[in-house]
Design a protein around this motif. Structure first.
Motif, PDB file in Angstrom:
ATOM      1  N   HIS A 115     -50.244 -71.896  -1.612  1.00  0.00           N
ATOM      2  CA  HIS A 115     -51.012 -70.800  -2.055  1.00  0.00           C
ATOM      3  C   HIS A 115     -50.424 -69.502  -1.473  1.00  0.00           C
ATOM      4  O   HIS A 115     -50.885 -69.205  -0.152  1.00  0.00           O
ATOM      5  N   SER A 163     -55.892 -66.711  -4.294  1.00  0.00           N
ATOM      6  CA  SER A 163     -55.387 -66.908  -5.637  1.00  0.00           C
ATOM      7  C   SER A 163     -55.265 -68.154  -5.742  1.00  0.00           C
ATOM      8  O   SER A 163     -54.987 -69.017  -4.858  1.00  0.00           O
ATOM      9  N   GLU A 164     -55.563 -68.785  -7.066  1.00  0.00           N
ATOM     10  CA  GLU A 164     -55.425 -70.005  -7.347  1.00  0.00           C
ATOM     11  C   GLU A 164     -53.718 -70.305  -7.728  1.00  0.00           C
ATOM     12  O   GLU A 164     -53.370 -71.587  -7.946  1.00  0.00           O
ATOM     13  N   TYR A 165     -52.915 -69.520  -7.474  1.00  0.00           N
ATOM     14  CA  TYR A 165     -51.264 -69.863  -7.989  1.00  0.00           C
ATOM     15  C   TYR A 165     -50.838 -70.348  -6.447  1.00  0.00           C
ATOM     16  O   TYR A 165     -51.186 -70.291  -5.530  1.00  0.00           O
ATOM     17  N   TYR A 220     -50.828 -71.677 -11.731  1.00  0.00           N
ATOM     18  CA  TYR A 220     -52.242 -71.520 -11.510  1.00  0.00           C
ATOM     19  C   TYR A 220     -52.994 -72.744 -11.871  1.00  0.00           C
ATOM     20  O   TYR A 220     -52.495 -73.512 -12.922  1.00  0.00           O
ATOM     21  N   ASN A 221     -54.059 -73.105 -11.069  1.00  0.00           N
ATOM     22  CA  ASN A 221     -54.799 -74.315 -11.444  1.00  0.00           C
ATOM     23  C   ASN A 221     -53.971 -75.469 -11.680  1.00  0.00           C
ATOM     24  O   ASN A 221     -54.104 -76.292 -12.495  1.00  0.00           O
ATOM     25  N   GLY A 255     -50.719 -76.982 -15.570  1.00  0.00           N
ATOM     26  CA  GLY A 255     -50.969 -75.732 -14.780  1.00  0.00           C
ATOM     27  C   GLY A 255     -50.709 -74.621 -15.774  1.00  0.00           C
ATOM     28  O   GLY A 255     -50.416 -74.795 -17.076  1.00  0.00           O
ATOM     29  N   PHE A 271     -49.399 -70.484 -16.187  1.00  0.00           N
ATOM     30  CA  PHE A 271     -48.597 -69.367 -15.746  1.00  0.00           C
ATOM     31  C   PHE A 271     -48.360 -68.261 -16.972  1.00  0.00           C
ATOM     32  O   PHE A 271     -48.702 -68.317 -18.077  1.00  0.00           O
TER      33      PHE A 271
END
Length: 244
Positions: free
Chosen positions: A32, A37-39, A64-65, A85, A87
């Motif tokens: 990360h 951020s979850e990115y 992300y996620n 995920g 984006f």
């Protein structure tokens, strides 16, 4: 703020990936860059077979996620590994990559970019408040006449002819769902692509593609248009407001 370089576990799962009766662990690790951020990027996919050495490969996308889904996509009674995920910020694009274990390797058998390249669609405003969508042999038409006059005036002249300012388009996949029908022992994929109008938030409709990966190759089972009329969308929005 200094860039974060510490690798963390993004997700983990288990399934019968090596053979029909094995129980193998899968780990997704990454960085990360920003701790708030979850990115994640610099991602690695690691398969830990119960009786063999770990297999590690670089995952060529950041998003992300990031998460794992384990299931049989090919119909061989073994599980494949799906990495999912998001984006693209407000564009809402989805990452969906599927790997199969074979000969002590993880082999990619599906990714969202290849799907988009091999199943391209185009859209075009036409006279009299219509949008035509072309997906190869599949062609669709969307009626915009129920939209507000102010909206239509952006696209059409008073006689219903198209102005030369805007061009709609079909976006990259915004959703890739693994789904399982009750009479199958494997998962299909349901893929959605937005048809975008004058701004990114202007969704004119959604192309839905249902396909599977039997024999490790993606094949389309059906394709269609999902369309939520402008009036229905407004009614749903107002209904949500009234419940608050």
């Amino acid at each position: 703020m200094a860039n974060n370089t510490e690798k963390v576990i993004l997700d983990d799962a288990s399934g019968n990936i090596i053979d029909e009766h094995s129980k193998d662990n899968v780990i997704l690790v990454g960085v990360h860059p920003s701790t708030d951020s979850e990115y994640a990027d610099n991602i690695k996919l690691i398969l830990n077979p119960k009786s063999n050495s770990p297999i590690s490969i670089d995952f060529n996308y950041g998003g992300y996620n990031m998460q794992l889904f384990i299931g049989d996509f090919t119909g061989d009674n073994k599980s494949e590994i799906m990495v999912r995920g998001g984006f693209g910020g407000s564009g809402g694009f989805e990452i969906g990559v599927i790997y199969k274990y074979e000969d002590n390797k993880l082999i990619e058998i599906f990714n969202q970019n290849k799907f988009n390249e091999e199943n391209s669609c185009s859209a075009k405003y036409v006279n009299n408040y219509k949008v035509h969508v072309n997906c190869g042999t599949k062609k669709y038409s969307i009626d915009l006449s129920s939209r507000p006059k102010q909206y239509l005036n952006e696209i059409y002249s008073s006689d219903g002819s198209v102005k030369p300012y805007y061009e709609p388009y079909v976006d990259a996949p915004s959703a890739i769902y693994p789904i399982k029908q009750v009479y199958n022992n494997y998962y299909d994929l349901l893929i959605q692509q937005r048809i975008v109008g004058i701004v990114n938030a202007d969704t004119l409709g959604i192309i839905q593609t249902l396909g599977n990966l039997e024999n490790s190759k993606f094949q389309i089972l059906s394709k269609g248009l999902l369309f939520l009329s402008y009036l229905d969308a407004e009614n749903r929005k107002n209904s949500k407001k009234s419940k608050k």
